[in-house]
Design an enzyme around this catalytic site. Sequence first.
Site, PDB file in Angstrom:
ATOM      1  N   MET A 220       0.844  -1.199   0.000  1.00 51.73           N
ATOM      2  CA  MET A 220       0.000   0.000   0.000  1.00 51.73           C
ATOM      3  C   MET A 220       0.874   1.243   0.000  1.00 51.73           C
ATOM      4  SD  MET A 220      -3.063  -1.047   2.645  1.00 51.73           S
ATOM      5  CE  MET A 220      -4.020   0.409   2.241  1.00 51.73           C
ATOM      6  N   ASP A 500     -12.680  27.880  15.135  1.00 55.60           N
ATOM      7  CA  ASP A 500     -11.596  27.480  16.026  1.00 55.60           C
ATOM      8  C   ASP A 500     -10.622  26.539  15.330  1.00 55.60           C
ATOM      9  OD1 ASP A 500     -10.257  27.074  18.632  1.00 55.60           O
ATOM     10  OD2 ASP A 500     -11.126  25.072  18.507  1.00 55.60           O
TER      11      ASP A 500
END
Length: 554
Positions: A220, A500
């Site tokens: 992968m 935020d």
Amino acid sequence: MHKPVRNAWKFCRRHLSVGTQPKPVLSTKETLTDLFGRYHNYLRISLTERCNLRCQYCMPEEGVKLTEKPHLLTTDEVIKIARLFVKEGVDKIRLTGGEPTVRKDLPDIIYNLKQIEGLKTVAMTTNGLVLTKQLVALQKAGLDIVNVSLDTLVAEKYEKITRRKGWNRVMMGIDLALQLGYNPVKVNCVVMKDFNENEIVDFVRLTKDRSVDVRFIEYMPFTGNKWEVNKLIPYKSMLGMIQAEWPDFQPLKNAPNDTSKAWKVPGYKGQVGFITSMSEHFCGTCNRVRITADGNLKVCLFGNTEISLRDAIRSKCSDDDLTALISAAVKRKKKQHAETRKTPFMPNLTYHNSILSHLYSQKPFQYTQRMYCTKLTHTDDQGKVAMVDTGEKPETTRIAVATATVQLNSEITLLIRENLIKKGDVLTIAEIAGIMSAKNTSSIVPLCHNIPLSHVQVKAKLKEETCEVHITSSVRCDGKTGVEMEALVAASTAALTVYDMCKAVSKGIVIKEVKLLSKSGGKSGDYHAPEEIHVRDFNRKPTRNQWLPFVGPV
């Protein structure tokens, strides 16, 4: 290295008094079932980021910066999280790392996991280096299954790929596991072009006299191994190599959630499996969720999305709030993992003129005049502040829907879309913050009644064409007073949370258009906001059904 959100939970604890409202209880299985019907009963817990090997395909040569110990899960936190997941239906837990055997309290963790009622299986994936020293104690603690990672049967190649010595110890560890009765011992082999593809047949021969399940794993690519996609050898190529040696190599029956495609050479004691993460992904039957060593929940191994359960636990969130957090994360799991890239995404972004011109060409909003009652409801006969007396009011079903819009720039928009905001998954955390704040509205707005809510839902949706996040909150209760403020507080807090989490990129974010869209129930009757003050992207006045997509309690 990608770091998940942490400050959002600090924000919630600073502004919300968690635990003051009755919590809606999620039913078992509903919590861990995603929107595609996949039920997750398998939890993988990483016990440490440390490893005593330096395998080339999972770690860069210079190593990685490890999380400081105070930020890692403690033994008690591991067990608490495990108990919470088992309560929701998880019956198998796998311990991983890093390398789990480098953690000194590993036997204690296994023993305590085995005491959890409902947990059937505790498994471990290890590189096998210290199995000869530890496996007897781990088996006594209750370890049910052993997976050993081994990519070569040649000692010199082992030293090359792992940058360490120890091949003989790994082989002795496998033999010890077989002697102790582990059947089968699973051997995980990552197949890489120009390294070990010529050993595939040798690994199959390993199954002739040993009860091992050799599982060939497709390589992968990811950032840590420089996205070397040319090293991938797909499943069908491996299968062809084996069938050239054993024409009668035959498939076995697989369970619905098996990640490995099982095969066997007739007459051999062991078997072979193929984990086809790249060429034939098994996302459609995925039943796994993962907890990282620093306590972040990942619903997909290949995804960037992480939510900090550690911060939630240390913020003294209740089990019901933790369950709601887990459920929201599972519900946001994608249909399949992201496609691979040859190079990692680099946020070298510029403003898109077409988007900016669209934004600045918008006409100002026009508000319709409305008549307002001059009698304020939160004052007594002397004009003093007072809560409304609801004692004589009838109980009715009350529903309120509110919305808020957060104006971003194109850079933040693309970072959110790619989930590359350093603090983590912006939309999920905003939704959770909105839900928590709705349940604590009476602690935030002084004259609001503390009422039990039967349903809260917050949805945050990224609008790429206008660089906005649109937030919709829907709240329902059966009571004597309405839930307009709960809906408005939820939408506002979700919008503040978006700010935020993204303020490090730009301070020019604007929160706007916080408004009540509709409410129903109660003496004053139903209300629908006039069309003129709806968000500009809405071409027509929405109906209640459009804004109340109730799919069950949150």
